[in-house]
Design an enzyme around this catalytic site. Structure first.
Site, PDB file in Angstrom:
ATOM      1  N   ASP A 126      35.667  28.938  49.320  1.00 39.95           N
ATOM      2  CA  ASP A 126      37.156  28.748  48.714  1.00 39.95           C
ATOM      3  C   ASP A 126      37.853  30.432  48.801  1.00 39.95           C
ATOM      4  OD1 ASP A 126      38.970  29.982  46.708  1.00 39.95           O
ATOM      5  OD2 ASP A 126      38.200  28.704  44.921  1.00 39.95           O
ATOM      6  N   HIS A 127      38.777  30.384  49.648  1.00 38.24           N
ATOM      7  CA  HIS A 127      39.269  31.100  50.356  1.00 38.24           C
ATOM      8  C   HIS A 127      39.809  32.523  49.428  1.00 38.24           C
ATOM      9  CE1 HIS A 127      43.254  29.875  50.305  1.00 38.24           C
ATOM     10  NE2 HIS A 127      43.847  30.832  50.210  1.00 38.24           N
ATOM     11  N   HIS A 133      41.021  27.647  43.313  1.00 36.80           N
ATOM     12  CA  HIS A 133      41.505  29.251  43.398  1.00 36.80           C
ATOM     13  C   HIS A 133      41.612  29.393  41.639  1.00 36.80           C
ATOM     14  CE1 HIS A 133      41.602  27.811  46.994  1.00 36.80           C
ATOM     15  NE2 HIS A 133      43.386  26.997  47.469  1.00 36.80           N
TER      16      HIS A 133
HETATM   17  C1  BG6 Z   1      45.612  26.119  49.634  1.00 40.04           C
HETATM   18  C2  BG6 Z   1      46.144  25.094  49.145  1.00 40.04           C
HETATM   19  O1  BG6 Z   1      43.799  25.716  49.607  1.00 40.04           O
HETATM   20  O2  BG6 Z   1      46.032  27.462  49.173  1.00 40.04           O
HETATM   21  C3  BG6 Z   1      47.733  25.206  49.391  1.00 40.04           C
HETATM   22  O3  BG6 Z   1      45.645  23.350  49.731  1.00 40.04           O
HETATM   23  C4  BG6 Z   1      48.045  26.709  48.522  1.00 40.04           C
HETATM   24  O4  BG6 Z   1      48.398  24.281  48.946  1.00 40.04           O
HETATM   25  C5  BG6 Z   1      47.534  28.064  49.613  1.00 40.04           C
HETATM   26  O5  BG6 Z   1      49.749  27.029  49.475  1.00 40.04           O
HETATM   27  C6  BG6 Z   1      47.543  29.111  49.108  1.00 40.04           C
HETATM   28  O6  BG6 Z   1      46.746  30.162  49.210  1.00 40.04           O
HETATM   29  P1  BG6 Z   1      47.055  31.487  49.416  1.00 40.04           P
HETATM   30  O7  BG6 Z   1      45.646  32.249  50.430  1.00 40.04           O
HETATM   31  O8  BG6 Z   1      48.528  31.225  50.119  1.00 40.04           O
HETATM   32  O9  BG6 Z   1      47.725  31.508  48.044  1.00 40.04           O
END
Ligand code: BG6
Length: 519
Positions: free
Chosen positions: A205-206, A268
């Site tokens: 989960d990034h 997230h």
């Molecule tokens: C991704 C989603 O996992 O996370 C995207 O699929 C979203 O739709 C993105 O824009 C948001 O990540 P960050 O790091 O830009 O907040």
């Protein structure tokens, strides 16, 4: 209420406590990237490998095999990678480091669903292992369409490519989305765990790769002053906003089958909730931290049908203006049906049924094409008794808010009341704020460095365990069910460039609360 914010003119001198223990290099390994011709490899994985090497954290005995359906030679893959690295926004300008990474890249044209391809992959891994001395360790990274996750792991297993012996490890990193709903997430877990041991699986989960997200634990448990008031006695509510100014960015095909709830919430936003609300773990080991996160997910009060109607809001953007530019409505986006009922905005009120948090609402909100890009967690404390200030010209005392700014301006701020100078007793709301940049400077970080490094080291703390993924889907599933049974009646219901549908404001205002839309 007066808002007085004092900015420091010069950044304060850094007072970071240095950790002088040396950070170990990752062990030797071959990283096999499935779906290597895609965007993730170019935008995140290769730049992260560059940054890791630059920081001295990658072993000299490291190599990459990019595997994807598109036909490419090693040289073409390398040329493309070099161009991408040198040309990318963050400017990976140290050519020696770029060359170091590029020289270790290999490419294999592969149809991931064909069993024959895995014999060839096995031979390639063996050859690369011999050339680079990667010790038989392999990190498989699944950056493909999600319907290939189980297929690839099954085939790797059948070809004997996941078998570990002695110190030689084989690990699999699985990208998001992990399942489409509870049932498919359970099925995917079953399929992966039929081949792999849980400790070989790294569900990514990034958000957990973000420094500010990791800092939530450091902030809560590395300081003595917050934890005693971190509970239902002092906290009025918690709000978490992840607002984006972008639309679906050409991902209409994927997004329309997903929607904002699936795309952002069980992954997230739930990461943020668990880190903010978990009990102190007994160590920072992967078992201890994830046990506590898992307890929170299991303690989230299940949504009944009525709760879904009262405590969730969905929205879809229509045409509007964001940051001065005209934007078409969601239904006009590429690969989105003209009558789509997919939500691009969601807001929820949920409760964690345990002793620390009973009755404290947690509000979550996320959406596309909102006025501002901002991910933040706001802890709003209870107001003090009004009695002392009954005769002073204050309408209401501003609540104390502790705001954890996750992105883009990483930092932490605390607001409190102070006397406005003058003969009368008047109160103004003032702000103390800490900005990461002031103390630690700009960091070149894609968010994937720590995650890749940890996966190579075998530390799964920042990855999702099977039970966590399923618990998160359990919370979200009743919402999906009710929404499916009752399609939205008036989509689009917010204009691009606004803070979502009016119901999202009502979710807060009916209890006298409001979203923090400020700086
Ligand atoms: C991704 C989603 O996992 O996370 C995207 O699929 C979203 O739709 C993105 O824009 C948001 O990540 P960050 O790091 O830009 O907040």
């Amino acid at each position: 209420m007066h808002q007085t914010t004092r900015q420091e003119e010069t950044p304060p001198a850094p007072t970071a406590v240095e950790d002088h223990r040396s950070t170990p290099q990752a062990p030797p390994c071959t990283m096999v990237i499935f779906g290597a011709s895609g965007d993730l490899t170019k935008r995140k994985l290769l730049p992260a490998l560059y940054n890791l090497r630059k920081a001295g954290l990658l072993s000299d005995h490291f190599a990459v095999i990019g595997a994807a359906r598109s036909g490419m030679t090693d040289d073409e893959f390398r040329r493309q990678a070099k161009e991408d690295l040198l040309g990318c926004d963050e400017g990976h300008s140290d050519e020696a480091v770029v060359d170091w990474v590029v020289l270790r890249l290999h490419y294999l044209t592969l149809d991931a669903s064909s069993p024959a391809a895995y014999g060839e992959l096995g031979a390639r891994i063996a050859a690369v292992d011999k050339d680079h001395g990667t010790g038989g360790n392999v990190l498989y990274y699944l950056a493909t369409a999600p319907n290939l996750f189980a297929v690839i792991v099954q085939q790797l297993g059948d070809a004997g490519l996941t078998a570990e012996d002695g110190d030689r490890w084989r690990r699999v990193v699985v990208e998001k989305p992990f399942g489409h709903d509870l049932e498919s997430a359970r099925a995917l877990n079953r399929e992966l765990l039929a081949v792999l041991d849980e400790r070989q699986l790294y569900r990514i989960d990034h958000y957990l790769g973000k420094e500010t997200v990791q800092n939530i634990l450091a902030f809560r448990f590395g300081n003595g002053i917050f934890e005693p008031i971190w509970n239902r006695r002092y906290i009025d509510h918690v709000q978490i906003t992840a607002s984006e100014t972008v639309g679906v960015e050409g991902r209409g095909g994927y997004y329309d089958g997903s929607g904002a709830l699936r795309d952002m919430v069980p992954n997230h936003l739930f990461q943020l909730i668990t880190l903010v609300s978990m009990e102190p773990p007994i160590s920072f080991g992967s078992g201890a931290v994830r046990d506590e996160q898992s307890k929170v997910l299991h303690a989230i009060q299940p949504f009944g049908g009525e709760d879904v109607l009262r405590r969730t809001v969905r929205g879809q953007y229509g045409a509007g203006i964001v940051k001065g530019a005209k934007q078409p409505g969601y239904r006009a986006e590429d690969k989105v049906p003209a009558d789509s009922n997919t939500e691009t905005f969601v807001a929820l009120e949920l409760y964690i049924d345990n002793w620390r948090w009973a009755d404290v609402p947690f509000y979550l909100r996320t959406g596309k094409l909102l006025p501002k890009r901002e991910t933040e967690v706001t802890i709003q404390f209870k107001r003090p008794p009004f009695v002392l200030f009954r005769d002073t010209p204050v309408e209401t005392l501003a609540p104390n808010q502790l705001v954890i700014h996750i992105q883009p301006d990483e930092g932490i701020s605390l607001s409190f009341s102070a006397k406005i100078p003058g003969p009368q007793l008047r109160l103004g709301n003032v702000n103390m704020s800490f900005a990461y940049n002031d103390y630690f400077g700009e960091q070149s970080n894609t968010g994937y460095e720590r995650l890749l490094y940890d996966a190579m080291l075998g530390d799964a703390t920042l990855f999702q365990r099977a039970d966590m993924v399923e618990a998160a889907w359990c919370v979200v599933q009743p919402i999906l069910d009710v929404w499916k049974a009752l399609p939205p009646r008036r989509f689009p219901n917010y204009a691009a460039g606004t803070w979502g549908p009016a119901e999202a404001e009502e979710l807060m205002s009916r209890r006298g609360r409001e979203w923090r839309n400020g700086d």
